[in-house]
Design a protein around this motif. Sequence first.
Motif, mmCIF file in Angstrom:
data_model
loop_
_atom_site.group_PDB
_atom_site.id
_atom_site.type_symbol
_atom_site.label_atom_id
_atom_site.label_comp_id
_atom_site.label_asym_id
_atom_site.label_seq_id
_atom_site.Cartn_x
_atom_site.Cartn_y
_atom_site.Cartn_z
ATOM 1 N N PRO A 1 45.340 46.162 39.547
ATOM 2 C CA PRO A 1 46.200 45.004 39.263
ATOM 3 C C PRO A 1 46.216 44.643 37.783
ATOM 4 C CG PRO A 1 44.118 44.277 40.165
ATOM 5 C CD PRO A 1 44.103 45.783 40.234
ATOM 6 N N THR B 1 46.998 41.027 35.290
ATOM 7 C CA THR B 1 47.213 39.575 35.277
ATOM 8 C C THR B 1 47.819 39.184 33.934
ATOM 9 O OG1 THR B 1 45.002 39.132 34.413
ATOM 10 C CG2 THR B 1 45.253 39.148 36.814
ATOM 11 N N ASP C 1 51.802 35.823 36.592
ATOM 12 C CA ASP C 1 50.373 35.563 36.754
ATOM 13 C C ASP C 1 49.593 36.754 37.284
ATOM 14 O OD1 ASP C 1 50.601 32.946 35.844
ATOM 15 O OD2 ASP C 1 51.001 32.173 37.845
ATOM 16 N N TYR C 2 50.130 37.428 38.304
ATOM 17 C CA TYR C 2 49.382 38.515 38.955
ATOM 18 C C TYR C 2 50.350 39.553 39.482
ATOM 19 C CZ TYR C 2 46.032 40.876 42.028
ATOM 20 O OH TYR C 2 45.235 41.804 42.621
ATOM 21 N N ALA D 1 49.879 43.112 41.565
ATOM 22 C CA ALA D 1 48.969 44.067 42.204
ATOM 23 C C ALA D 1 49.410 45.500 41.915
ATOM 24 C CB ALA D 1 48.932 43.829 43.705
ATOM 25 N N TYR E 1 49.267 42.434 28.863
ATOM 26 C CA TYR E 1 48.729 42.101 30.188
ATOM 27 C C TYR E 1 47.213 42.196 30.112
ATOM 28 C CZ TYR E 1 48.206 47.159 30.947
ATOM 29 O OH TYR E 1 47.866 48.470 30.833
ATOM 30 N N PRO F 1 42.024 42.454 35.280
ATOM 31 C CA PRO F 1 40.977 41.581 35.833
ATOM 32 C C PRO F 1 39.685 42.334 36.110
ATOM 33 C CG PRO F 1 42.688 41.959 37.463
ATOM 34 C CD PRO F 1 43.090 42.659 36.195
#
Length: 127
Positions: A73, A75, A94-95, A97, A124, A127
């Motif tokens: 992913p 974020t 925000d996110y 995957a 980006y 995470p």
Amino acid sequence: MPKGNRGEISRLSDVAAVVGGALVLALIGYLAWDAARPSSPPAITATVVQFEVRPEGEAVYVPVDVRNVGDRPATAVVLQVSGAEGEAASTVIDYLAGGERARVVVLVEGGAASPAFRVRVRSYQEP
């Protein structure tokens, strides 16, 4: 409880135990396979959906298709949309995957309603 029912319940519980055990083993096997296979880092692609660019008040509605072609992913994905006349706007996802697609809309102030917009992935985080 009559004797006949007790044997039937015993067979039913045996079948349930076998099915449950098989499901647990399948889940453990899948998790081991998923952990062992290599995964690629995030790779974000973004394209302007040209056929939907349209004026929206004093701004231009610019839809953008975004995809993470990597396995892991990402974020805080920052996208910047710019027009031919130097007008620009940005947005943050925000996110995203691994393998996920998203459509975002960026409103570019003072932009001309033409298909001359382009989008770039600015940054980006992993995470």
